[in-house]
Design a protein around this motif. Structure first.
Motif, mmCIF file in Angstrom:
data_model
loop_
_atom_site.group_PDB
_atom_site.id
_atom_site.type_symbol
_atom_site.label_atom_id
_atom_site.label_comp_id
_atom_site.label_asym_id
_atom_site.label_seq_id
_atom_site.Cartn_x
_atom_site.Cartn_y
_atom_site.Cartn_z
ATOM 1 N N VAL A 191 134.922 34.996 74.814
ATOM 2 C CA VAL A 191 135.470 35.202 73.480
ATOM 3 C C VAL A 191 136.902 35.722 73.613
ATOM 4 O O VAL A 191 137.198 36.569 74.458
ATOM 5 C CB VAL A 191 134.595 36.212 72.708
ATOM 6 C CG1 VAL A 191 135.194 36.520 71.352
ATOM 7 C CG2 VAL A 191 133.186 35.677 72.567
ATOM 8 N N THR A 192 137.785 35.205 72.778
ATOM 9 C CA THR A 192 139.196 35.616 72.791
ATOM 10 C C THR A 192 139.615 36.052 71.393
ATOM 11 O O THR A 192 138.822 36.029 70.448
ATOM 12 C CB THR A 192 140.092 34.459 73.259
ATOM 13 O OG1 THR A 192 139.981 33.377 72.317
ATOM 14 C CG2 THR A 192 139.695 33.965 74.641
ATOM 15 N N TYR B 91 131.545 32.188 66.993
ATOM 16 C CA TYR B 91 130.888 32.841 68.124
ATOM 17 C C TYR B 91 129.768 31.983 68.713
ATOM 18 O O TYR B 91 129.424 32.118 69.878
ATOM 19 C CB TYR B 91 130.342 34.209 67.710
ATOM 20 C CG TYR B 91 131.422 35.172 67.307
ATOM 21 C CD1 TYR B 91 132.298 35.692 68.264
ATOM 22 C CD2 TYR B 91 131.594 35.542 65.989
ATOM 23 C CE1 TYR B 91 133.297 36.570 67.904
ATOM 24 C CE2 TYR B 91 132.599 36.429 65.620
ATOM 25 C CZ TYR B 91 133.444 36.935 66.582
ATOM 26 O OH TYR B 91 134.444 37.803 66.224
ATOM 27 N N LEU B 92 129.194 31.096 67.906
ATOM 28 C CA LEU B 92 128.128 30.224 68.382
ATOM 29 C C LEU B 92 128.655 28.935 69.013
ATOM 30 O O LEU B 92 127.972 28.339 69.836
ATOM 31 C CB LEU B 92 127.170 29.889 67.226
ATOM 32 C CG LEU B 92 126.464 31.088 66.587
ATOM 33 C CD1 LEU B 92 125.646 30.636 65.397
ATOM 34 C CD2 LEU B 92 125.593 31.787 67.612
ATOM 35 N N SER B 93 129.843 28.495 68.599
ATOM 36 C CA SER B 93 130.401 27.256 69.151
ATOM 37 C C SER B 93 131.314 27.575 70.339
ATOM 38 O O SER B 93 131.808 28.688 70.482
ATOM 39 C CB SER B 93 131.187 26.504 68.078
ATOM 40 O OG SER B 93 132.369 27.197 67.781
ATOM 41 N N SER C 183 134.072 25.790 70.962
ATOM 42 C CA SER C 183 135.394 25.236 70.700
ATOM 43 C C SER C 183 136.465 26.312 70.514
ATOM 44 O O SER C 183 137.650 26.034 70.687
ATOM 45 C CB SER C 183 135.352 24.344 69.459
ATOM 46 O OG SER C 183 134.973 25.115 68.333
ATOM 47 N N ALA C 184 136.079 27.538 70.176
ATOM 48 C CA ALA C 184 137.056 28.607 69.975
ATOM 49 C C ALA C 184 137.044 29.615 71.114
ATOM 50 O O ALA C 184 137.581 30.704 70.988
ATOM 51 C CB ALA C 184 136.782 29.316 68.652
ATOM 52 N N LYS C 185 136.431 29.242 72.247
ATOM 53 C CA LYS C 185 136.343 30.150 73.389
ATOM 54 C C LYS C 185 137.052 29.541 74.592
ATOM 55 O O LYS C 185 137.179 28.330 74.700
ATOM 56 C CB LYS C 185 134.877 30.400 73.760
ATOM 57 C CG LYS C 185 134.063 31.057 72.665
ATOM 58 C CD LYS C 185 132.626 31.192 73.114
ATOM 59 C CE LYS C 185 131.737 31.749 72.020
ATOM 60 N NZ LYS C 185 130.341 31.825 72.460
ATOM 61 N N ASN C 186 137.506 30.391 75.499
ATOM 62 C CA ASN C 186 138.100 29.931 76.753
ATOM 63 C C ASN C 186 136.998 29.584 77.741
ATOM 64 O O ASN C 186 135.933 30.186 77.736
ATOM 65 C CB ASN C 186 139.005 30.998 77.363
ATOM 66 C CG ASN C 186 140.298 31.165 76.611
ATOM 67 O OD1 ASN C 186 140.660 30.342 75.775
ATOM 68 N ND2 ASN C 186 140.997 32.229 76.900
ATOM 69 N N ALA C 187 137.279 28.625 78.627
ATOM 70 C CA ALA C 187 136.317 28.213 79.643
ATOM 71 C C ALA C 187 136.744 28.793 80.991
ATOM 72 O O ALA C 187 137.772 28.416 81.542
ATOM 73 C CB ALA C 187 136.251 26.694 79.719
ATOM 74 N N ASP C 188 135.956 29.733 81.515
ATOM 75 C CA ASP C 188 136.208 30.311 82.836
ATOM 76 C C ASP C 188 135.429 29.510 83.865
ATOM 77 O O ASP C 188 134.217 29.349 83.746
ATOM 78 C CB ASP C 188 135.766 31.774 82.887
ATOM 79 C CG ASP C 188 136.618 32.666 82.008
ATOM 80 O OD1 ASP C 188 137.761 32.295 81.712
ATOM 81 O OD2 ASP C 188 136.122 33.742 81.619
ATOM 82 N N HIS C 189 136.117 29.005 84.897
ATOM 83 C CA HIS C 189 135.493 28.177 85.931
ATOM 84 C C HIS C 189 135.152 29.028 87.146
ATOM 85 O O HIS C 189 135.968 29.826 87.611
ATOM 86 C CB HIS C 189 136.437 27.037 86.344
ATOM 87 C CG HIS C 189 136.631 26.027 85.270
ATOM 88 N ND1 HIS C 189 135.919 24.860 85.215
ATOM 89 C CD2 HIS C 189 137.474 25.993 84.201
ATOM 90 C CE1 HIS C 189 136.293 24.157 84.171
ATOM 91 N NE2 HIS C 189 137.236 24.829 83.534
ATOM 92 N N TYR C 190 133.933 28.822 87.675
ATOM 93 C CA TYR C 190 133.447 29.540 88.855
ATOM 94 C C TYR C 190 132.893 28.545 89.866
ATOM 95 O O TYR C 190 132.424 27.463 89.499
ATOM 96 C CB TYR C 190 132.345 30.535 88.463
ATOM 97 C CG TYR C 190 132.833 31.678 87.626
ATOM 98 C CD1 TYR C 190 133.294 32.849 88.216
ATOM 99 C CD2 TYR C 190 132.858 31.594 86.240
ATOM 100 C CE1 TYR C 190 133.756 33.904 87.444
ATOM 101 C CE2 TYR C 190 133.319 32.651 85.461
ATOM 102 C CZ TYR C 190 133.758 33.791 86.082
ATOM 103 O OH TYR C 190 134.219 34.834 85.306
#
Length: 114
Positions: free
Chosen positions: A68-69, A90-92, A94-101
């Motif tokens: 969440v940002t 908060y459920l979708s 599309s409004a969040k950043n994707a952290d890759h691991y």
């Protein structure tokens, strides 16, 4: 010292081509990558990416955790004002950043900011 406030870094020059002469012909030979050459960064997108892990050197498909940002909070506030349903951002994803691991060594590889 003229530039006291600026850090001084050593200059990195690309590897020079070595030329070898054999019977009046010139054959260009390139050198192997040296320790001072930097690999191009891997481009990470909003979905899982196939890449090589920079830590364990394995060929992997990244795993993603969405975070969440401030953009998510702003979208929630706008949804709350418009339709009284502020939980949608908060459920979708599309409004969040994707952290890759890395799925092998579980180290952080990078973030795709939306």
């Amino acid at each position: 010292m003229e530039n006291d406030s600026l850090p001084i870094y050593p200059k990195v020059y690309p590897s020079a081509q070595i030329q070898k002469k054999m019977d009046s012909t010139t054959i260009p030979l390139t050198t192997q990558p040296s320790f001072n050459q930097v690999m191009a960064p891997t481009l990470l997108g909003p979905e899982n990416s196939i890449t090589v892990c920079q830590f364990c050197q394995a060929s992997i498909k990244t795993s993603i955790k969405y975070t969440v940002t401030a953009r998510t909070h702003i979208a929630a506030a706008l949804c709350g004002l418009i339709c009284c349903c502020c939980c949608i951002p908060y459920l979708s994803e599309s409004a969040k950043n994707a952290d890759h691991y890395c799925p092998n060594c579980h180290k952080y590889l990078g973030t795709y900011e939306k």
